[in-house]
Write a protein that holds these residues in place. Structure first.
Motif, PDB file in Angstrom:
ATOM      1  N   ASP A  20     -15.476  -8.200  71.924  1.00  0.00           N
ATOM      2  CA  ASP A  20     -15.863  -8.219  73.336  1.00  0.00           C
ATOM      3  C   ASP A  20     -16.885  -7.149  73.675  1.00  0.00           C
ATOM      4  O   ASP A  20     -17.844  -7.404  74.410  1.00  0.00           O
ATOM      5  N   THR A  21     -16.686  -5.934  73.153  1.00  0.00           N
ATOM      6  CA  THR A  21     -17.563  -4.817  73.526  1.00  0.00           C
ATOM      7  C   THR A  21     -18.561  -4.437  72.437  1.00  0.00           C
ATOM      8  O   THR A  21     -19.467  -3.642  72.681  1.00  0.00           O
ATOM      9  N   TYR A  50      -5.993   0.939  70.000  1.00  0.00           N
ATOM     10  CA  TYR A  50      -7.014   0.661  68.987  1.00  0.00           C
ATOM     11  C   TYR A  50      -8.411   1.113  69.423  1.00  0.00           C
ATOM     12  O   TYR A  50      -9.411   0.505  69.071  1.00  0.00           O
ATOM     13  N   LYS A  51      -8.460   2.204  70.171  1.00  0.00           N
ATOM     14  CA  LYS A  51      -9.705   2.845  70.621  1.00  0.00           C
ATOM     15  C   LYS A  51     -10.398   2.082  71.732  1.00  0.00           C
ATOM     16  O   LYS A  51     -10.677   2.617  72.790  1.00  0.00           O
ATOM     17  N   THR A  52     -10.698   0.819  71.521  1.00  0.00           N
ATOM     18  CA  THR A  52     -11.365   0.044  72.567  1.00  0.00           C
ATOM     19  C   THR A  52     -10.359  -0.567  73.543  1.00  0.00           C
ATOM     20  O   THR A  52     -10.742  -1.331  74.429  1.00  0.00           O
ATOM     21  N   GLY A  53      -9.094  -0.187  73.386  1.00  0.00           N
ATOM     22  CA  GLY A  53      -8.052  -0.651  74.304  1.00  0.00           C
ATOM     23  C   GLY A  53      -6.678  -0.429  73.708  1.00  0.00           C
ATOM     24  O   GLY A  53      -6.508   0.336  72.742  1.00  0.00           O
ATOM     25  N   TRP A  54      -5.668  -1.087  74.283  1.00  0.00           N
ATOM     26  CA  TRP A  54      -4.330  -1.103  73.698  1.00  0.00           C
ATOM     27  C   TRP A  54      -3.744  -2.492  73.882  1.00  0.00           C
ATOM     28  O   TRP A  54      -4.157  -3.244  74.764  1.00  0.00           O
ATOM     29  N   ARG A  55      -2.782  -2.829  73.048  1.00  0.00           N
ATOM     30  CA  ARG A  55      -2.285  -4.212  73.030  1.00  0.00           C
ATOM     31  C   ARG A  55      -0.800  -4.238  72.702  1.00  0.00           C
ATOM     32  O   ARG A  55      -0.284  -3.380  71.987  1.00  0.00           O
ATOM     33  N   LYS A  56      -0.147  -5.267  73.229  1.00  0.00           N
ATOM     34  CA  LYS A  56       1.236  -5.560  72.848  1.00  0.00           C
ATOM     35  C   LYS A  56       1.265  -6.969  72.269  1.00  0.00           C
ATOM     36  O   LYS A  56       0.765  -7.913  72.879  1.00  0.00           O
ATOM     37  N   VAL A  57       1.843  -7.090  71.051  1.00  0.00           N
ATOM     38  CA  VAL A  57       1.943  -8.396  70.410  1.00  0.00           C
ATOM     39  C   VAL A  57       3.385  -8.654  70.014  1.00  0.00           C
ATOM     40  O   VAL A  57       4.168  -7.726  69.794  1.00  0.00           O
ATOM     41  N   TYR A  82      -5.100  -4.651  76.969  1.00  0.00           N
ATOM     42  CA  TYR A  82      -5.882  -3.847  77.914  1.00  0.00           C
ATOM     43  C   TYR A  82      -7.181  -3.426  77.245  1.00  0.00           C
ATOM     44  O   TYR A  82      -7.171  -2.842  76.163  1.00  0.00           O
ATOM     45  N   LYS A  83      -8.299  -3.725  77.882  1.00  0.00           N
ATOM     46  CA  LYS A  83      -9.602  -3.349  77.368  1.00  0.00           C
ATOM     47  C   LYS A  83     -10.129  -2.139  78.134  1.00  0.00           C
ATOM     48  O   LYS A  83     -10.198  -2.159  79.374  1.00  0.00           O
ATOM     49  N   TYR A  85     -18.380   3.364  76.946  1.00  0.00           N
ATOM     50  CA  TYR A  85     -17.049   2.824  77.211  1.00  0.00           C
ATOM     51  C   TYR A  85     -15.987   3.923  77.140  1.00  0.00           C
ATOM     52  O   TYR A  85     -16.114   4.876  76.373  1.00  0.00           O
ATOM     53  N   ASN A  86     -14.925   3.767  77.932  1.00  0.00           N
ATOM     54  CA  ASN A  86     -13.752   4.611  77.802  1.00  0.00           C
ATOM     55  C   ASN A  86     -13.015   4.221  76.519  1.00  0.00           C
ATOM     56  O   ASN A  86     -13.307   3.187  75.908  1.00  0.00           O
TER      57      ASN A  86
END
Length: 256
Positions: free
Chosen positions: A102-103, A124-131, A141-142, A151-152
Motif C-alpha cells: 500500500d505505501t 510491522y513498522k508500516t502498521g500493526w495487525r491482528k490475524v 492498522y496502517k 509516514y509514521n
C-alpha cells in the motif's frame, strides 16, 4: 497463555592486557636510551561465544517451551515470516511482504504476541495487525502519512485482551500511545509522548520500541531516542526513569 517476542542484543567484550618487556643492557653494547619506555599491547585470546555453554545443554532443546518468533528486516527476501514452534516443531507460519504493497515502504516485524484464543497481534513498522490462526486478517492498522513528508511507524503493539490493543505510533510532529478496541472500533486512550528534538522524518524510526501496558494499568515505555525507560501511572505521571541507551524492549519481570 500468551507468548511474546523480546528483541535483545548480546555484546561480547574481549579484555586486552598490556605488559612492558625491557631487555637489560648487555656488555659491549650501547647504553639504553633514556626517555619513556614503550609498551606493546598484547591482545588476550578471544573466547569463542559458542564455548560459553556446556557441551550438553539442559532441558529439551526447542521442545522445552513453545514460542513464537521471527527474524527482523531481512531485505534479501521478498517476504518476512513469523513462526510458531510447539513441541520443538514449527506448527504455523505467517508471512508479510518486505515492501508494503500500500505505501511502498519497507516493512519489518517488531513486536508480536499470541493471544489466549490463538490470534496473533504484531507490529510491522508500516502498521500493526491482528490475524486469526486461519491467517485471516481481523484488523489491520496502517500508519498514515505525516507532516514531515513521510509516514509514521508502528514498532509496538501489545494485546491487552482479545479485543483491545495498546500500541505506539512513532511520528511527526510527535509520537502517540493509544489503546484501540477492535470490537467497538473506538480509541479508549490516547496520549502524546515526548521524544528527542527536533522531531523530523529522519527521527521517526528511532523514537520508540517495544513498550508495555502493565496489568495494574501503568505503562512501561521504551524511549529509544531519549535512551531511557520510564514507568508511568494510569494518568501518565512518571514514577521512575532508568537510563537505557538505544533501548529496544521494556518488560516488567515477575519479581518487579
Amino acid at each position: 497463555m500468551r507468548y511474546s517476542l523480546i528483541a535483545a542484543a548480546a555484546v561480547f567484550t574481549a579484555v586486552l592486557g598490556a605488559c612492558g618487556v625491557h631487555a637489560a643492557d648487555s656488555p659491549g653494547t650501547a647504553p639504553a636510551t633514556t626517555g619513556p619506555a614503550t609498551t606493546k599491547a598484547a591482545a588476550a585470546p578471544v573466547q569463542d561465544p559458542r564455548t560459553f555453554s556446556p557441551a550438553v545443554l539442559p532441558g529439551k532443546g526447542l521442545g522445552e517451551h513453545d514460542f513464537i518468533f521471527t527474524g527482523e528486516f531481512d531485505t534479501r527476501k521478498k517476504t518476512q515470516t513469523i513462526s510458531l514452534v510447539q513441541g520443538g516443531k514449527v506448527t504455523w507460519t505467517y508471512e508479510i511482504p518486505t515492501t508494503d504493497p500500500d505505501t511502498k515502504q519497507l516493512s519489518e516485524y517488531s513486536d508480536m504476541h499470541m493471544c489466549s484464543n490463538g490470534d496473533v497481534v504484531f507490529a510491522y513498522k508500516t502498521g500493526w495487525r491482528k490475524v486469526g490462526h486461519d491467517k485471516q486478517t481481523i484488523y489491520d492498522y496502517k500508519a498514515p502519512k505525516n507532516a514531515g513528508g513521510g509516514y509514521n511507524e508502528c514498532h509496538c503493539a501489545q494485546p491487552i485482551d482479545n479485543d483491545r490493543v495498546f500500541f505506539i505510533e512513532n511520528g511527526v510532529p510527535h509520537a502517540v500511545a493509544r489503546i484501540y478496541n477492535i470490537k467497538t472500533g473506538k480509541v479508549e486512550m490516547e496520549h502524546t509522548l515526548d521524544s528527542a528534538e527536533p522531531v523530523t522524518q529522519k527521527s521517526v524510526h528511532g523514537e520508540f520500541r517495544n513498550s508495555r501496558r502493565l496489568p495494574n494499568g501503568h505503562y512501561l515505555i521504551a524511549h529509544m531516542s531519549l535512551g531511557k525507560v520510564v514507568e508511568f501511572d494510569e494518568n501518565w505521571n512518571a514514577l521512575y526513569t532508568i537510563p537505557a541507551p538505544s533501548v529496544w524492549d521494556a518488560v516488567l519481570l515477575k519479581n518487579g
